[in-house]
Scaffold this active site. Structure first.
Site, PDB file in Angstrom:
ATOM      1  N   CYS A   1     -84.853   3.202 -73.119  1.00 34.01           N
ATOM      2  CA  CYS A   1     -86.106   2.708 -73.681  1.00 34.01           C
ATOM      3  C   CYS A   1     -87.023   2.258 -72.551  1.00 34.01           C
ATOM      4  O   CYS A   1     -86.704   1.303 -71.831  1.00 34.01           O
ATOM      5  CB  CYS A   1     -85.848   1.552 -74.642  1.00 34.01           C
ATOM      6  SG  CYS A   1     -87.365   0.800 -75.293  1.00 34.01           S
TER       7      CYS A   1
ATOM      8  N   CYS B   1     -74.423 -10.161 -93.502  1.00 33.89           N
ATOM      9  CA  CYS B   1     -75.118  -9.781 -92.273  1.00 33.89           C
ATOM     10  C   CYS B   1     -74.947 -10.845 -91.193  1.00 33.89           C
ATOM     11  O   CYS B   1     -75.599 -10.779 -90.150  1.00 33.89           O
ATOM     12  CB  CYS B   1     -76.611  -9.554 -92.548  1.00 33.89           C
ATOM     13  SG  CYS B   1     -77.481 -11.007 -93.169  1.00 33.89           S
TER      14      CYS B   1
END
Length: 371
Positions: free
Chosen positions: A3, A330
């Protein structure tokens, strides 16, 4: 995954960027195993891996820059826009749509909101892609001042972006760090985005919650259905049901299924999905924590926010007649706290689902049975 934004230091949201994906996944499993170590008898199933890039089905882009050169991305330390339209974790279909959206912002003269000056109109662009490539666009604005211009130029956006199925204006007049407000104004005839996962179609309305990673969401639903079908309960409740993914996937002839969710938009979408599929599933707007032990069904599916279930709901479930709990979490830390607060329910199987590659976050699903 490489990235350029991360390497340049302009965005560090993906905290694991640059670490080989197999190491990322192994680290998440190791962390989950450590947090759930008190339940050593539980069987750990192989983790479910994700595609490490282009996996996000939604983009939450802060708008910066100017009318003629808007940026879509994040804000820097000075609260100025940083453009991230090429972000590699976003699905290809989202990235491909950004040029048309930025051109529309300029054409409709939507002034990006200047946070330090508290001036401007357009705060955020929220874009979601369905599995078949259709899009939902939500423009988060301070007021309706630009609504007429938006409607005037919308046909040109629809021509440039024929995949755009749902478009809305969301109003957020307050100066505060949130993504969206409470008022939604439709711009298109269609107000729901159809999300097909395997043989179930979920209808996502603006403001309704849907998992960030479509492929991993489908894996979660398959796992929950497998575990529920194993015990064949006569009744199932899906708490924090969102748009009804778990509830609709475990529906079966002769089985009573009910979903409870605080978001009216999500429940409305879930009801549409149930009606279209011909499934007799009841969805209600309500607080999942209001469940009482004497009303509990045979099995319960829970998918709470990061804070977990909390002491009250854990006590209710622990003292209820529910013989099976499928807990999708989560946050493994709050999951561990909740499991400790339900001693009558024993974790039998655990599985990690990598919903969020390139970050330290992940989903854990646990099958609990009453001792």
């Amino acid at each position: 995954m490489h990235c350029g934004y991360f390497d340049a230091g302009v965005c560090r949201s993906c905290t694991l960027m640059g670490i080989p994906y197999d190491r990322q996944l192994a680290g998440k499993v190791a962390e989950a195993e450590q947090l759930l170590a008190p339940w050593a008898d539980a069987v750990w199933l192989p983790p479910v891996a994700s595609t490490p890039e282009a996996f996000r089905n939604k983009a939450k882009m802060v708008v910066g820059g100017t009318v003629d050169a808007p940026t879509l991305g994040i804000l820097d330390a000075d609260r100025r826009g940083v453009d991230l339209q090429g972000c590699g974790v976003l699905a290809d279909g989202l990235r491909d749509a950004f040029p048309a959206i930025t051109a529309f912002i300029s054409r409709a003269r939507l002034e990006p909101y200047d946070v330090p000056a508290r001036r401007g109109e357009l705060k955020n662009v929220l874009l979601t892609e369905s599995p078949d490539g259709r899009l939902m666009l939500r423009l988060v604005l301070r007021s309706t001042e630009s609504l007429a211009r938006i409607r005037k130029h919308l046909p040109s956006l629809l021509e440039e972006l024929p995949r755009l199925a749902v478009a809305t204006v969301n109003l957020l007049p307050e100066h505060k760090a949130v993504l969206e407000g409470d008022v939604e104004l439709p711009l298109t005839a269609d107000e729901t985005l159809a999300m097909r996962l395997d043989d179930v179609v979920l209808h996502l309305r603006p403001g309704g919650f849907f998992q960030t990673n479509t492929a991993i969401a489908a894996g979660l639903y398959r796992q929950a259905r497998e575990w529920i079908d194993e015990v064949s309960p006569a009744s199932v409740w899906d708490l924090y049901c969102g748009v009804g993914g778990f509830a609709l996937n475990v529906a079966a002839p002769g089985r009573q299924v009910r979903g409870i969710e605080v978001s009216e938009a999500a429940v409305e979408g879930a009801r549409i999905s149930a009606a279209d599929a011909g499934l007799d599933v009841i969805f209600e707007v309500g607080d999942a924590t209001a469940l009482t032990a004497d009303a509990a069904p045979d099995a319960v599916i829970v998918n709470p926010p990061r804070r977990g279930l909390g002491a009250e709901l854990c006590a209710t479930l622990d003292g209820s007649g529910a013989h099976t709990i499928v807990y999708s979490s989560c946050n493994a830390e709050s999951l561990a706290r909740d499991l400790a607060a339900m001693p009558s329910l024993r974790p039998e199987r655990v599985r990690v689902f990598d919903m969020f590659p390139q970050t330290g976050h992940y989903e854990v699903m646990v099958l609990l049975r009453r001792r």
